[in-house]
Design an enzyme around this catalytic site. Structure first.
Site, PDB file in Angstrom:
ATOM      1  NE  ARG A   9      -5.482   3.084   3.986  1.00  0.00           N
ATOM      2  CZ  ARG A   9      -5.443   3.415   2.697  1.00  0.00           C
ATOM      3  NH1 ARG A   9      -4.652   4.397   2.276  1.00  0.00           N
ATOM      4  NH2 ARG A   9      -6.147   2.756   1.828  1.00  0.00           N
ATOM      5  NE  ARG A  32      -6.003  -4.900  -2.893  1.00  0.00           N
ATOM      6  CZ  ARG A  32      -6.553  -4.876  -1.689  1.00  0.00           C
ATOM      7  NH1 ARG A  32      -5.826  -4.596  -0.635  1.00  0.00           N
ATOM      8  NH2 ARG A  32      -7.822  -5.134  -1.515  1.00  0.00           N
ATOM      9  CB  SER A  58      10.207 -43.262 -12.073  1.00  0.00           C
ATOM     10  OG  SER A  58       9.115 -42.500 -11.628  1.00  0.00           O
ATOM     11  CG  MET A  85      -2.821  -6.020   8.635  1.00  0.00           C
ATOM     12  SD  MET A  85      -2.221  -6.440  10.257  1.00  0.00           S
ATOM     13  CE  MET A  85      -0.917  -7.531   9.804  1.00  0.00           C
ATOM     14  CE  LYS A 140      -3.803  -0.725   2.308  1.00  0.00           C
ATOM     15  NZ  LYS A 140      -4.470  -1.040   3.582  1.00  0.00           N
ATOM     16  N   GLY A 177      -8.617  -7.366   4.811  1.00  0.00           N
ATOM     17  CA  GLY A 177      -9.388  -7.487   6.044  1.00  0.00           C
ATOM     18  C   GLY A 177      -8.616  -7.984   7.244  1.00  0.00           C
ATOM     19  CB  CYS A 188       5.925 -41.295 -10.507  1.00  0.00           C
ATOM     20  SG  CYS A 188       6.734 -42.537  -9.496  1.00  0.00           S
ATOM     21  CG  HIS A 207     -14.598 -10.189   4.796  1.00  0.00           C
ATOM     22  ND1 HIS A 207     -14.926 -11.499   5.087  1.00  0.00           N
ATOM     23  CD2 HIS A 207     -13.305 -10.035   5.121  1.00  0.00           C
ATOM     24  CE1 HIS A 207     -13.863 -12.099   5.589  1.00  0.00           C
ATOM     25  NE2 HIS A 207     -12.867 -11.239   5.631  1.00  0.00           N
ATOM     26  CE1 TYR A 250       8.144 -39.384 -15.546  1.00  0.00           C
ATOM     27  CE2 TYR A 250      10.009 -39.847 -16.980  1.00  0.00           C
ATOM     28  CZ  TYR A 250       9.129 -40.242 -15.978  1.00  0.00           C
ATOM     29  OH  TYR A 250       9.236 -41.479 -15.413  1.00  0.00           O
TER      30      TYR A 250
HETATM   31  P1  ADP Z   1      -7.963  -2.590   3.417  1.00  0.00           P
HETATM   32  O1  ADP Z   1      -6.526  -2.931   3.360  1.00  0.00           O
HETATM   33  O2  ADP Z   1      -8.788  -3.574   4.146  1.00  0.00           O
HETATM   34  O3  ADP Z   1      -8.478  -2.220   2.072  1.00  0.00           O
HETATM   35  P2  ADP Z   1      -7.564   0.153   4.024  1.00  0.00           P
HETATM   36  O4  ADP Z   1      -6.369   0.384   4.833  1.00  0.00           O
HETATM   37  O5  ADP Z   1      -7.425   0.343   2.573  1.00  0.00           O
HETATM   38  O6  ADP Z   1      -8.095  -1.283   4.319  1.00  0.00           O
HETATM   39  O7  ADP Z   1      -8.652   1.141   4.558  1.00  0.00           O
HETATM   40  C1  ADP Z   1     -10.001   0.838   4.766  1.00  0.00           C
HETATM   41  C2  ADP Z   1     -10.885   1.927   4.227  1.00  0.00           C
HETATM   42  O8  ADP Z   1     -10.559   3.181   4.770  1.00  0.00           O
HETATM   43  C3  ADP Z   1     -10.742   2.035   2.752  1.00  0.00           C
HETATM   44  O9  ADP Z   1     -11.932   1.614   2.167  1.00  0.00           O
HETATM   45  C4  ADP Z   1     -10.466   3.459   2.452  1.00  0.00           C
HETATM   46  O10 ADP Z   1     -11.382   3.958   1.513  1.00  0.00           O
HETATM   47  C5  ADP Z   1     -10.650   4.200   3.771  1.00  0.00           C
HETATM   48  N1  ADP Z   1      -9.563   5.144   3.942  1.00  0.00           N
HETATM   49  C6  ADP Z   1      -8.279   4.841   4.114  1.00  0.00           C
HETATM   50  N2  ADP Z   1      -7.511   5.967   4.144  1.00  0.00           N
HETATM   51  C7  ADP Z   1      -8.348   6.994   3.985  1.00  0.00           C
HETATM   52  C8  ADP Z   1      -8.171   8.413   3.898  1.00  0.00           C
HETATM   53  N3  ADP Z   1      -6.973   8.965   3.957  1.00  0.00           N
HETATM   54  N4  ADP Z   1      -9.253   9.167   3.732  1.00  0.00           N
HETATM   55  C9  ADP Z   1     -10.463   8.600   3.638  1.00  0.00           C
HETATM   56  N5  ADP Z   1     -10.710   7.293   3.694  1.00  0.00           N
HETATM   57  C10 ADP Z   1      -9.665   6.490   3.874  1.00  0.00           C
HETATM   58 MG    MG Z   2      -7.887  -0.920   1.135  1.00  0.00          MG
END
Ligand code: ADP
Ligand code: MG
Ligand code: MG
Length: 918
Positions: free
Chosen positions: A105, A377, A801, A116, A31, A114, A868, A495, A888
């Site tokens: 984040r 990503r 083999s 972290m 990220k 989901g 094998c 999710h 193989y």
């Molecule tokens: P994940 O890795 O589970 O996608 P994120 O770290 O991307 O979690 O963040 C979860 C949510 O928080 C994302 O959907 C994102 O839109 C929102 N978010 C993250 N950073 C910001 C920010 N700087 N301003 C507004 N919303 C944010």
């Molecule tokens: Mg995200």
């Protein structure tokens, strides 16, 4: 770990500048590296900074206090840079301008959806909320942000959780307000409601955590940063890492970034989008958004999001049975609702896809008419999408052939080889409901309502479908155990949808008319219980009643193109392990070039054949055994005929009888009686014989070539069946290539004795028929002694083999049949990284394979070498076999395409590594 005290721990980004870039994923996490890169290529991203993954490692070794001390000055400086970039002040108390709120984040090298925890709106307290309300002129937005912050921080940092069997306490507060006022969604809450929610939330925190909610923004910041590091070692993060083979040493980075607000009213929005369709691979921009919301709302399923593109919106309406009029009025796409912003977003998604040359999974927020990108990503995708995207991108000139191959996860092809519903069965199946086709595939199973039940039932061998209101990371284990997932709520980016696609599991979300409550579900008023059968079609979103038959899918189109491409690079060929003409045919359709292992004994269990072998076992003397073997001869000949014909022109390795004879005799009284009657002897004699065959360590007992060397007539019969079948085929104009394999050799003498029998029989048959066929006599290397004396064995054997199942068993000294008691625990405790029966142990067993090959080829340079064991279809083991220089690999029919791809990847990687060395 580098102990350099002065190393750089914090990397800033913002306003088109960044200290990091895309190829610094190891240090900045995926990220963080991409946030930096987006800045550098001119995509609008809120300013902020990334604390490196190295700091996470430091955190886990030297501890929290020291680490905070080490990075404090850098973090403070980075906050100052962010303040300047965003023209806002962290912890503002009035005159200094607009308060800077932050998002904190996590971000590991590999994305862990989901896993972290994210904290948004950090920096809020009773003072900042007032300033924000005043300066933005939007009091509702200010308090909405505040209540969100308390909930996230309370949950993630302070550990406020739902009590066993209860709803989350914050949600309870919200539900109470909504119920009292008759609101359908959070959005309808008034400023007064939000203010009271804020107070109630603080009380919830105080009650659950035993302390006041922190008011100092800096305390909040450090609390969140440390919580991200702590979350690296939560149970669910560890579980995900284990499932996905992510090393725990990698650590996570922390991304601190200025907030942008999608909840500022009707001109604000937030969403998630993909540059191509992650489920089908179609080259069609798509995604979901919500007006007046923050990021989490779209993925959590609290409100059902809308489609971003008009095309997507119309498709949704059609699936949903919504009229075009209704759709346009009530569920407009972003393309219609905010056309200018949509255009900008569309350009950015294209720019990002071109820049990364891969499908992008992006998050964005629109704050009062301005678009901000929050993440990009390389998107997760289904097996089908993986193949289609690679071929499309290749044809579009976006990537080259090698990239197209290297970008495949071989194991994911599995999804494409798996059954789909039989069309005829579908036509008569009863449709229960229709939901979103969140992850494709077909699944039939028994309903369970909890992740625990899914695990318990799956452990018993049941196929289960996990039915939930919505899923959360706690359900991960259950999702792994289930064959399919059905949810009441959530969109295509929920999710459940995202995780299921990553797992290649079929999933349907937002099923119409479905209500899930505790241990029951109803669909349009009809109730279903745990254990009832349902069927899911994840490609159409249709839920069916009961069991629906499935069939194997066809493998042409993009899949075929990919396989053809792979074959251009492969050095090793891929054979299959098959014991019947039918399996051979399937494998050949999957592209197998020959058979690496045909287990003759498997043929003995079909129909009435077992009686002939039992008769042989019971026979008193050679004469008796020969009579019984004469009955087996035509049966075996017929099988070999079919197999050699199905694999015409390709080598077919046929292994002589291998298992201990007791495997063919009955242990229970009733069948022993049946055997006595059928073979016309006294039951006592049968029992005596069975007892005599009993062994203490059958896997180390009277089996393999030890049978053929003590009962040469068995080898004679099998050799005759093989050679006669080959002669017959040759006379019909075919080109059979039998390779006769002697199992379980430990010494060259054992081999030579068998070889002599085989060659004598072959000569006899040739003389009788007046036809000659080419054939090879070789051996399986599966006993460590054989590997160590491979130079001697190769004097006689024409091919090797590696039987890595037995070789692993004997090298580790783990009985394959008993290892279930301790292997899972060994893996859990980290004594072993993988199950060595699934992933070849390159460190130990691999040495024997390497040595054996080298020694064998020293004696006989042209020696044909293959594998094998089960490992022949496992990608990392296939790569190893390439390194060893095998001719193989051989694996089960359904894994043939996986091995073909892995073999191509191995060849490409090895070539690249060689080039890099030069
Ligand atoms: P994940 O890795 O589970 O996608 P994120 O770290 O991307 O979690 O963040 C979860 C949510 O928080 C994302 O959907 C994102 O839109 C929102 N978010 C993250 N950073 C910001 C920010 N700087 N301003 C507004 N919303 C944010
Ligand atoms: Mg995200
Ligand atoms: Mg064996």
């Amino acid at each position: 770990m580098g102990k350099a005290i002065n190393k750089k721990r914090v990397y800033t980004f913002g306003n088109g500048k960044a200290e990091g870039k895309a190829d610094m994923k190891n240090l900045l996490g995926g990220k963080g590296a991409n946030l930096a890169e987006m800045n550098l290529i001119g995509v609008p991203v809120p300013a902020g900074f990334t604390i490196t993954t190295d700091v996470c490692t430091e955190y886990n070794t030297i501890g929290k206090d020291q680490v905070v001390e080490l990075m404090k000055a850098e973090v403070e400086a980075a906050i100052a840079t962010t303040e300047t970039a965003m023209n806002a002040k962290f912890g503002a108390t009035g005159e200094e301008g607009f308060p800077l709120l932050l998002s904190v984040r996590s971000g590991a090298r590999a994305s862990m959806p989901g896993m972290m925890n994210t904290v948004l709106n950090l920096g809020m307290n009773d003072d900042t909320v007032k300033i924000i309300a005043e300066k933005s002129g939007n009091e509702k937005f200010a308090y909405d942000s505040y209540r969100r912050f308390i909930q996230m921080y309370g949950d993630v940092v302070m550990g406020v959780e739902a009590e066993e069997g209860e709803h989350c306490p914050f949600e309870q507060v919200l539900d109470k307000v909504k119920e009292a006022k008759g609101y359908a969604s959070d959005n309808e809450m008034s400023v007064e409601d939000l203010k009271s929610v804020v107070e109630d939330f603080k009380a919830v925190v105080k009650e659950a955590a035993g302390e006041d909610f922190p008011t100092n923004p800096w305390d909040q910041l450090w609390g969140s940063v440390c919580a991200v590091f702590d979350s690296w070692n939560t149970e669910r993060a560890i579980l995900y890492r284990r499932m996905e083979n992510i090393p725990s040493e990698w650590g996570t980075a922390v991304n601190v970034q200025a907030m942008v607000y999608g909840n500022m009213g009707e001109t604000s929005a937030t969403g998630v989008c993909f540059s191509r369709d992650a489920a089908t691979g179609e080259d069609q921009f798509n995604g979901e958004y919500l007006i007046n919301a923050q990021g989490e709302d779209v993925v959590s399923g609290v409100r059902t999001p809308l489609e971003i593109t008009l095309v997507g919106s119309r498709r949704w309406a059609e699936r949903n049975g919504t009229s075009e009029e209704d759709r346009a009025a009530k569920f407009p796409s972003l393309e219609e609702a905010m056309p200018a912003l949509y255009k900008e977003l569309d350009e950015i998604q294209q720019k990002l896809e071109d820049h990364y040359s891969d499908m992008q999974d992006m998050e964005f927020t629109i704050q009062d008419g301005k678009l901000w990108m929050l993440q990009t990503r390389n998107g997760k995708r289904t097996g089908a999408a993986m193949v289609k995207m690679a071929i499309d991108m290749l044809e579009q000139g976006m990537i080259n052939k090698k990239t197209a191959i290297l970008r495949q996860e071989p194991n994911k092809l599995d999804e494409l080889l798996h059954p789909v519903f039989d069309k005829n069965a579908l036509a008569s199946a009863k449709v229960l409901s229709k939901g979103l086709p969140a992850s494709p595939g077909a699944a039939t199973g028994k309903i369970v309502f909890t992740a625990e039940d899914a695990e318990v039932e799956a452990a018993k061998g049941e196929k289960v479908i996990l039915v939930r209101r919505e899923t959360s990371p706690e359900d991960l284990k259950g999702m792994y155990a289930a064959v399919g997932i059905l949810t009441e709520r959530g969109g295509m980016t929920s999710h459940a949808a995202v995780v299921a696609r990553g797992m290649g599991k079929c999933c349907i979300s937002s099923a119409a008319g479905l209500t899930v409550s505790g241990s029951a579900m109803t669909i349009d008023g009809v109730s279903f219980q745990k254990g009832d059968f349902i069927s899911l079609d994840g490609s159409t979103g249709v839920v069916y009643e009961g069991k629906v038959d499935t069939i194997t899918p066809s493998l042409d189109g993009d899949f075929g193109k990919l396989m053809d491409l792979a074959d251009k690079y492969t050095k090793m060929s891929v054979r299959t392990n098959a014991d019947s003409p039918a399996d051979s045919k399937t494998a050949r359709d999957f592209g197998a070039q020959g058979i690496g292992l045909c287990r003759t004994e498997h043929m003995f269990f079909e129909g009435d054949r077992i009686w002939a072998i039992r008769e042989m076992i019971l026979a008193e003397d050679l004469e008796g055994r020969k009579t019984a073997l004469d009955k087996l001869l035509p049966i075996q000949r017929e099988d070999f005929y079919g197999i050699l014909k199905a694999m015409d022109t390709f080598g077919v390795t046929i292994r002589l009888l291998d298992p201990p004879l007791h495997e063919f005799t009955p242990n229970d009284d009733a069948t022993q009686k049946e055997m006595a009657e059928k073979l016309n002897v006294d039951q006592a004699i049968v029992k005596e014989k069975v007892d005599a065959l009993h062994e203490f360590n059958p896997m180390l007992g009277h089996r393999g070539c030890r049978l053929g060397n003590t009962y040469p007539e068995i080898t004679e019969m099998q050799a005759r069946a093989i050679i006669e079948a080959a002669c017959q085929l040759k006379s019909e104009g075919f080109d059979p290539k039998p390779e006769i394999m002697v199992p379980l050799i430990g010494t060259v003498q054992e081999f030579k004795m068998q070889e002599q029998i085989i060659r004598t029989v072959a000569d006899q048959v040739f003389a009788e028929k007046g036809i000659k066929v080419d054939y090879l006599v070789g051996t399986m290397i599966e006993i460590p002694r054989a590997a160590l004396t491979a130079d001697l064995i190769a004097e006689a054997a024409e091919f090797f083999s590696f039987g890595t199942n037995d070789l692993t068993q004997m090298t580790f000294g783990y009985s394959r049949d008993d290892a279930g008691k301790f292997l899972p625990i060994y893996i859990e405790k980290g004594i072993l990284k993988h199950d060595p029966f699934q992933v070849l142990d390159q460190e130990g067993v691999g040495q024997l394979v390497m040595k054996g090959t080298k020694k064998g080829r020293k004696t006989r340079p042209e020696l044909k070498v293959g594998i094998c064991g089960e490992h022949g279809g496992e990608p990392s083991s296939v790569e190893f076999c390439h390194t060893v220089g095998m001719n193989y690999v051989s694996c089960s029919p359904f894994r043939v395409p996986i091995a073909r791809l892995a073999a191509a990847q191995a060849a490409i990687k090895a070539k690249a590594a060689k080039k890099a060395k030069k």
